[in-house]
Motif scaffolding. Sequence first.
Motif, PDB file in Angstrom:
ATOM      1  N   SER A  59    -117.142 -31.899 -71.996  1.00 41.88           N
ATOM      2  CA  SER A  59    -116.576 -32.566 -70.824  1.00 41.88           C
ATOM      3  C   SER A  59    -115.482 -31.702 -70.197  1.00 41.88           C
ATOM      4  N   PRO A  60    -115.608 -31.375 -68.921  1.00 43.34           N
ATOM      5  CA  PRO A  60    -114.568 -30.579 -68.270  1.00 43.34           C
ATOM      6  C   PRO A  60    -113.218 -31.297 -68.226  1.00 43.34           C
ATOM      7  N   THR A  61    -113.230 -32.619 -68.230  1.00 44.80           N
ATOM      8  CA  THR A  61    -111.980 -33.385 -68.214  1.00 44.80           C
ATOM      9  C   THR A  61    -111.186 -33.144 -69.502  1.00 44.80           C
ATOM     10  N   LEU A  62    -111.884 -33.133 -70.640  1.00 49.03           N
ATOM     11  CA  LEU A  62    -111.202 -32.903 -71.914  1.00 49.03           C
ATOM     12  C   LEU A  62    -110.682 -31.469 -72.023  1.00 49.03           C
ATOM     13  N   ARG A  63    -111.467 -30.511 -71.539  1.00 47.58           N
ATOM     14  CA  ARG A  63    -110.998 -29.110 -71.559  1.00 47.58           C
ATOM     15  C   ARG A  63    -109.770 -28.947 -70.672  1.00 47.58           C
ATOM     16  N   THR A  64    -109.785 -29.603 -69.512  1.00 45.59           N
ATOM     17  CA  THR A  64    -108.633 -29.552 -68.612  1.00 45.59           C
ATOM     18  C   THR A  64    -107.411 -30.187 -69.268  1.00 45.59           C
ATOM     19  N   LEU A  65    -107.610 -31.272 -70.020  1.00 46.52           N
ATOM     20  CA  LEU A  65    -106.519 -31.919 -70.739  1.00 46.52           C
ATOM     21  C   LEU A  65    -105.914 -30.958 -71.773  1.00 46.52           C
ATOM     22  N   HIS A  66    -106.779 -30.230 -72.485  1.00 49.83           N
ATOM     23  CA  HIS A  66    -106.298 -29.258 -73.472  1.00 49.83           C
ATOM     24  C   HIS A  66    -105.460 -28.174 -72.798  1.00 49.83           C
ATOM     25  N   HIS A  67    -105.957 -27.623 -71.708  1.00 51.33           N
ATOM     26  CA  HIS A  67    -105.217 -26.559 -71.014  1.00 51.33           C
ATOM     27  C   HIS A  67    -103.890 -27.074 -70.452  1.00 51.33           C
ATOM     28  N   ALA A  68    -103.882 -28.302 -69.967  1.00 50.17           N
ATOM     29  CA  ALA A  68    -102.628 -28.879 -69.462  1.00 50.17           C
ATOM     30  C   ALA A  68    -101.616 -29.036 -70.594  1.00 50.17           C
ATOM     31  N   ARG A  69    -102.075 -29.504 -71.752  1.00 52.40           N
ATOM     32  CA  ARG A  69    -101.168 -29.641 -72.897  1.00 52.40           C
ATOM     33  C   ARG A  69    -100.635 -28.284 -73.341  1.00 52.40           C
ATOM     34  N   ARG A  70    -101.490 -27.270 -73.325  1.00 51.63           N
ATOM     35  CA  ARG A  70    -101.050 -25.933 -73.751  1.00 51.63           C
ATOM     36  C   ARG A  70    -100.008 -25.382 -72.787  1.00 51.63           C
ATOM     37  N   ILE A  71    -100.223 -25.547 -71.499  1.00 52.66           N
ATOM     38  CA  ILE A  71     -99.269 -25.063 -70.497  1.00 52.66           C
ATOM     39  C   ILE A  71     -97.935 -25.795 -70.624  1.00 52.66           C
ATOM     40  N   GLU A  72     -97.989 -27.091 -70.919  1.00 49.94           N
ATOM     41  CA  GLU A  72     -96.770 -27.887 -71.074  1.00 49.94           C
ATOM     42  C   GLU A  72     -96.140 -27.751 -72.457  1.00 49.94           C
ATOM     43  N   GLN A  73     -96.721 -26.916 -73.312  1.00 50.18           N
ATOM     44  CA  GLN A  73     -96.247 -26.728 -74.692  1.00 50.18           C
ATOM     45  C   GLN A  73     -96.242 -28.053 -75.456  1.00 50.18           C
ATOM     46  N   SER A  74     -97.283 -28.873 -75.251  1.00 50.70           N
ATOM     47  CA  SER A  74     -97.332 -30.173 -75.911  1.00 50.70           C
ATOM     48  C   SER A  74     -98.582 -30.358 -76.770  1.00 50.70           C
ATOM     49  N   LEU A  75     -99.152 -29.240 -77.255  1.00 51.67           N
ATOM     50  CA  LEU A  75    -100.252 -29.342 -78.214  1.00 51.67           C
ATOM     51  C   LEU A  75     -99.677 -29.756 -79.568  1.00 51.67           C
ATOM     52  N   LEU A  76    -100.399 -30.588 -80.298  1.00 52.99           N
ATOM     53  CA  LEU A  76     -99.981 -30.917 -81.650  1.00 52.99           C
ATOM     54  C   LEU A  76    -100.287 -29.715 -82.543  1.00 52.99           C
ATOM     55  N   CYS A  77     -99.252 -29.170 -83.172  1.00 45.48           N
ATOM     56  CA  CYS A  77     -99.393 -27.972 -83.998  1.00 45.48           C
ATOM     57  C   CYS A  77     -98.711 -28.181 -85.345  1.00 45.48           C
ATOM     58  N   TYR A  78     -99.200 -27.475 -86.363  1.00 46.68           N
ATOM     59  CA  TYR A  78     -98.524 -27.486 -87.653  1.00 46.68           C
ATOM     60  C   TYR A  78     -97.185 -26.774 -87.507  1.00 46.68           C
ATOM     61  N   ASP A  79     -96.137 -27.340 -88.085  1.00 42.68           N
ATOM     62  CA  ASP A  79     -94.826 -26.707 -88.109  1.00 42.68           C
ATOM     63  C   ASP A  79     -94.794 -25.808 -89.333  1.00 42.68           C
ATOM     64  N   ARG A  80     -95.042 -24.523 -89.114  1.00 37.86           N
ATOM     65  CA  ARG A  80     -95.111 -23.568 -90.229  1.00 37.86           C
ATOM     66  C   ARG A  80     -93.902 -22.667 -90.181  1.00 37.86           C
ATOM     67  N   SER A  81     -93.067 -22.798 -91.164  1.00 32.74           N
ATOM     68  CA  SER A  81     -91.887 -21.951 -91.256  1.00 32.74           C
ATOM     69  C   SER A  81     -91.463 -21.890 -92.709  1.00 32.74           C
ATOM     70  N   SER A  82     -90.496 -21.058 -92.993  1.00 31.30           N
ATOM     71  CA  SER A  82     -90.000 -20.936 -94.360  1.00 31.30           C
ATOM     72  C   SER A  82     -88.515 -20.617 -94.327  1.00 31.30           C
ATOM     73  N   TRP A  83     -87.899 -20.687 -95.465  1.00 30.69           N
ATOM     74  CA  TRP A  83     -86.475 -20.374 -95.595  1.00 30.69           C
ATOM     75  C   TRP A  83     -86.331 -18.902 -95.933  1.00 30.69           C
ATOM     76  N   LEU A  84     -85.480 -18.198 -95.198  1.00 28.16           N
ATOM     77  CA  LEU A  84     -85.245 -16.772 -95.425  1.00 28.16           C
ATOM     78  C   LEU A  84     -83.752 -16.521 -95.602  1.00 28.16           C
ATOM     79  N   GLN A  85     -83.426 -15.551 -96.455  1.00 28.94           N
ATOM     80  CA  GLN A  85     -82.034 -15.128 -96.568  1.00 28.94           C
ATOM     81  C   GLN A  85     -81.798 -14.060 -95.518  1.00 28.94           C
ATOM     82  N   ASP A  86     -80.854 -14.317 -94.623  1.00 28.75           N
ATOM     83  CA  ASP A  86     -80.591 -13.406 -93.514  1.00 28.75           C
ATOM     84  C   ASP A  86     -79.159 -13.637 -93.027  1.00 28.75           C
ATOM     85  N   ASP A  87     -78.717 -12.801 -92.094  1.00 25.52           N
ATOM     86  CA  ASP A  87     -77.394 -12.976 -91.503  1.00 25.52           C
ATOM     87  C   ASP A  87     -77.358 -14.314 -90.770  1.00 25.52           C
ATOM     88  N   SER A  88     -76.285 -15.083 -90.950  1.00 28.65           N
ATOM     89  CA  SER A  88     -76.262 -16.421 -90.370  1.00 28.65           C
ATOM     90  C   SER A  88     -74.847 -16.870 -90.053  1.00 28.65           C
TER      91      SER A  88
END
Length: 130
Positions: A59-88
């Motif tokens: 469906s072109p409507t769903l693809r357009t919805l995906h692209h709109a979310r990506r442009i708005e930075q509102s895609l649901l994404c895994y929060d992947r990060s870790s703790w690092l020892q660094d200057d702080s």
Amino acid sequence: RRSAVRGPLHKLPEEIWQESGPEGVIRSPAAPAEATGVTLSGNWDTMLPSEAQLLAAKSPTLRTLHHARRIEQSLLCYDRSSWLQDDSKTTGRSEIRPLGKAGPLIVCLDTSGSMMGDRELLSKALVVEC
């Protein structure tokens, strides 16, 4: 209390990166080690499969919805990060972070017949080394 990269989580002062600051522990996406939750983002590499389904839909409507979310930075994404020892530096706020004092480690090691010989020795050596 000083925070660390590993250990049980406690409420401690928040630290952020600052060049040539004292060494501390900061949360960084530079070395993603674990998924800690879900966040809104525009990253393709960490988006949830449900967001990828929108892109793969006929469906072109769903693809357009995906692209709109990506442009708005509102895609649901895994929060992947870790703790690092660094200057702080500290920010004056608090956050939940590792304390550095870890409890006992329980290891289950397979010593059945299929692990006899070199396999068993290697697995025991890895447990002792880590």
